[in-house]
Write a protein that holds these residues in place. Structure first.
Motif, short mmCIF file in Angstrom:
data_model
loop_
_atom_site.label_atom_id
_atom_site.label_comp_id
_atom_site.label_asym_id
_atom_site.label_seq_id
_atom_site.Cartn_x
_atom_site.Cartn_y
_atom_site.Cartn_z
N ASP A 1 0.84 -1.20 0.00
CA ASP A 1 0.00 0.00 0.00
C ASP A 1 0.88 1.26 0.00
OD1 ASP A 1 -2.22 -1.57 0.01
OD2 ASP A 1 -2.61 -1.38 2.16
N ALA A 2 1.92 1.24 0.82
CA ALA A 2 2.81 2.40 0.89
C ALA A 2 3.49 2.65 -0.45
CB ALA A 2 3.85 2.19 1.99
N ASP A 3 3.91 1.56 -1.11
CA ASP A 3 4.54 1.71 -2.43
C ASP A 3 3.55 2.29 -3.43
OD1 ASP A 3 6.90 0.69 -1.48
OD2 ASP A 3 6.55 -1.35 -2.22
N SER A 4 2.29 1.84 -3.35
CA SER A 4 1.27 2.35 -4.26
C SER A 4 1.04 3.84 -4.03
CB SER A 4 -0.04 1.58 -4.04
OG SER A 4 -1.08 2.13 -4.83
N VAL A 5 1.02 4.26 -2.76
CA VAL A 5 0.83 5.68 -2.44
C VAL A 5 2.01 6.49 -2.94
CG1 VAL A 5 0.75 7.35 -0.56
CG2 VAL A 5 -0.72 5.34 -0.51
N ARG A 6 3.23 5.98 -2.75
CA ARG A 6 4.42 6.70 -3.24
C ARG A 6 4.35 6.90 -4.75
NH1 ARG A 6 7.24 4.04 0.96
NH2 ARG A 6 7.63 2.22 -0.34
N ARG A 7 3.90 5.87 -5.45
CA ARG A 7 3.76 6.00 -6.91
C ARG A 7 2.70 7.04 -7.26
NH1 ARG A 7 4.47 0.34 -6.67
NH2 ARG A 7 2.22 -0.01 -6.77
N SER A 8 1.60 7.05 -6.49
CA SER A 8 0.54 8.03 -6.74
C SER A 8 1.04 9.45 -6.49
CB SER A 8 -0.67 7.75 -5.84
OG SER A 8 -1.24 6.50 -6.14
N VAL A 9 1.78 9.63 -5.39
CA VAL A 9 2.32 10.95 -5.06
C VAL A 9 3.27 11.41 -6.16
CG1 VAL A 9 3.80 12.23 -3.46
CG2 VAL A 9 2.04 10.71 -2.57
N ALA B 1 3.28 10.52 -9.28
CA ALA B 1 2.52 10.82 -10.49
C ALA B 1 1.83 12.18 -10.38
CB ALA B 1 1.49 9.73 -10.75
N VAL B 2 1.24 12.44 -9.20
CA VAL B 2 0.59 13.74 -8.99
C VAL B 2 1.62 14.86 -9.11
CG1 VAL B 2 -0.56 15.20 -7.28
CG2 VAL B 2 -1.27 12.82 -7.57
N TRP B 3 2.77 14.67 -8.54
CA TRP B 3 3.81 15.71 -8.58
C TRP B 3 4.25 15.99 -10.01
CZ3 TRP B 3 5.06 19.42 -5.56
CH2 TRP B 3 6.26 20.11 -5.73
N ARG B 4 4.43 14.93 -10.81
CA ARG B 4 4.85 15.12 -12.21
C ARG B 4 3.83 15.95 -12.97
NH1 ARG B 4 6.22 9.61 -11.99
NH2 ARG B 4 4.32 9.07 -13.13
N LEU C 1 -2.80 19.09 -2.00
CA LEU C 1 -1.43 19.55 -1.77
C LEU C 1 -1.36 21.07 -1.68
CD1 LEU C 1 0.42 17.14 -4.23
CD2 LEU C 1 0.68 17.15 -1.74
N THR C 2 -2.10 21.75 -2.55
CA THR C 2 -2.08 23.22 -2.55
C THR C 2 -2.66 23.75 -1.24
OG1 THR C 2 -2.36 23.23 -4.95
CG2 THR C 2 -2.82 25.28 -3.80
N THR C 3 -3.77 23.17 -0.78
CA THR C 3 -4.40 23.61 0.46
C THR C 3 -3.48 23.40 1.65
OG1 THR C 3 -6.61 23.14 -0.42
CG2 THR C 3 -6.39 23.29 1.97
N VAL C 4 -2.86 22.23 1.73
CA VAL C 4 -1.94 21.96 2.83
C VAL C 4 -0.77 22.94 2.81
CG1 VAL C 4 -0.26 20.28 3.70
CG2 VAL C 4 -2.56 19.53 3.09
N ALA C 5 -0.25 23.21 1.61
CA ALA C 5 0.87 24.15 1.50
C ALA C 5 0.46 25.55 1.96
CB ALA C 5 1.38 24.18 0.06
N LYS C 6 -0.74 25.98 1.60
CA LYS C 6 -1.21 27.31 2.04
C LYS C 6 -1.37 27.37 3.56
CE LYS C 6 -3.56 28.87 -2.18
NZ LYS C 6 -4.87 29.22 -2.79
#
Length: 426
Positions: free
Chosen positions: A10-18, A20-23, A71-76
């Motif tokens: 699950d953690a690996d899947s989340v890392r891949r998702s993160v 992908a979102v970042w790219r 991500l944007t909301t957390v950063a703000k």
């Protein structure tokens, strides 16, 4: 599978998702934050902090429906926390309130020089003339292209440490110069246009052929570079290089649908199904070339490269391509923008007109000079030429050398397959 293995999966899947979102979303996130906080370096720091929080929380909560907005909301929120600590909370909130008021003012007169595109603003900030050219490229690829420092080093044929130093110095320089988050007035475009075009070109190239990772292309990056190029050409309709770059990207992007097979493996130009090429891109690319010609200042670097791409776009097969014209265009390109990469590409065209032996002499001259020591396509091209000359053992060694230099896993596998094929009886 036990619970530990399940959690690890699950953690690996989340890392891949993160990842992908970042790219896909990083440029928009950082651009939005830069507008909100007024500090380019701080915006990227906040985005990175949000990314770390996502890696910590998403394995428990799941990936949100709109991860970019999360991500944007957390950063703000982290920005607000910083302002509270710095005792500038009310001042900053007042600034954001004024910004929101401005956004609601629908009665403002139309300004043809204004563009409501935070990502393009971000490109212009990263390409500010207070930065050296190398710093502009590194910073833009990092914050707009979403590339890692390793990716940028591979794309720019330099070391990771050098790229890291350039990015850190660039952020400090922009902060010291208080560079505003804006597209400059048209009268100030001149000093910055070449830098912006250059980084869009590199972004597109990274999208066309990813320097690292397990995907042959980064389609979202290539398409974003093309989109920004179209917008920029609309802002500077009298600049032939802007139209030339758009022409080059359109004509090259036409091949995107045919560049991979069903498994995502590379399909090289000679083997592509040209019926899958995007005819809309070809039409738009040729129209952009006509705009270059209509301006009457000749075709310079990007437009000449677009001319070569047009030759491929108009041919029904690799054999029917006008290679003689391509060689002539490379001759012209070598005079106005000389580089060992141009020489190498010219050699590949020479192989189609004069044969592999003539091309090999050019490639060997590049190698002897010590040019392109980290560029995997130099030994890869040499391997192709040696194969055509029947020098299979030498070809195998060059393909293996190219595979060691290649950062992209799909390309590395392709080169290793070519090396293995060279070992087979002929």
């Amino acid at each position: 599978m036990n619970d530990t293995a399940t959690r690890r999966g699950d953690a690996d899947s989340v890392r891949r998702s993160v990842a992908a979102v970042w790219r896909i979303e990083s440029a928009k996130i950082i651009a939005t934050l830069t507008r909100a906080v007024g500090d380019f370096g701080l915006a990227e720091d906040l985005a990175q902090e949000a990314l770390v929080e996502a890696l910590d929380r998403w394995p428990q909560t799941g990936v949100p429906k709109n991860p970019g907005a999360w991500l944007t909301t957390v950063a703000k929120r982290r920005a607000v926390d910083r302002w509270r600590r710095e005792e500038r909370y009310e001042q900053r909130l007042a600034s954001i309130a004024r910004e929101l008021e401005d956004e609601r003012d629908d009665a403002a007169p139309w300004d043809p020089d204004h563009i409501d595109d935070d990502v393009l603003r971000l490109v212009f900030v990263a390409c500010h003339p207070v930065l050296a050219r190398e710093a502009q490229v590194a910073l833009t690829l990092r914050v707009v292209g979403g590339l890692s420092t390793e990716d940028i080093a591979q794309a720019c044929l330099t070391s990771t440490a050098t790229v890291q130093q350039r990015i850190v110095r660039a952020k400090k320089t922009l902060a010291a110069a208080s560079v505003p988050f804006e597209v400059p007035p048209r009268v100030d475009f001149g000093p910055r246009l070449a830098g912006v075009l250059g980084v869009l070109y590199l972004m597109f190239n990274e999208g066309y052929a990813a320097s690292r990772g397990d995907s042959w292309m980064r389609l979202e990056l290539g398409r974003e570079a093309l989109r920004l190029g179209r917008v920029l050409a609309g802002l500077v309709p009298d600049e032939p290089e802007a139209h030339g770059l758009v022409a080059l990207m359109e004509l090259t992007a036409a091949r995107f649908p045919a560049r991979t097979d069903i498994n995502g493996d590379p399909v090289l130009l000679a083997d592509q199904d040209r019926r899958r090429w995007d005819r809309g891109c070809i039409t738009r690319g040729r129209a952009a070339l006509r705009k270059v010609d209509a301006l009457g200042r000749g075709r310079s670097s990007y437009a000449l490269q677009a001319t070569i791409a047009e030759c491929h776009a108009l041919a029904n097969s690799i054999e029917e391509t006008d290679w003689e014209r391509i060689v002539l265009v490379y001759d012209a390109l070598g005079r106005i923008a000389p580089s060992p990469v141009v020489e190498l590409n010219r050699a590949a065209a020479i192989a189609m007109t004069e044969g592999p032996a003539a091309a090999l002499r050019i490639v060997d001259a590049i190698t002897t000079r010590g040019a392109l020591p980290r560029y995997h396509l130099l030994p890869a091209t040499r391997g192709e030429l040696l194969s055509r000359l029947g020098r299979h053992e030498e070809a195998r060694r060059d393909f293996e050398s190219a595979a060691k230099l290649a950062g992209n896993e799909r390309e590395r596998d392709l080169l290793l397959r070519k090396a293995a094929a060279a070992d087979l009886p002929h």
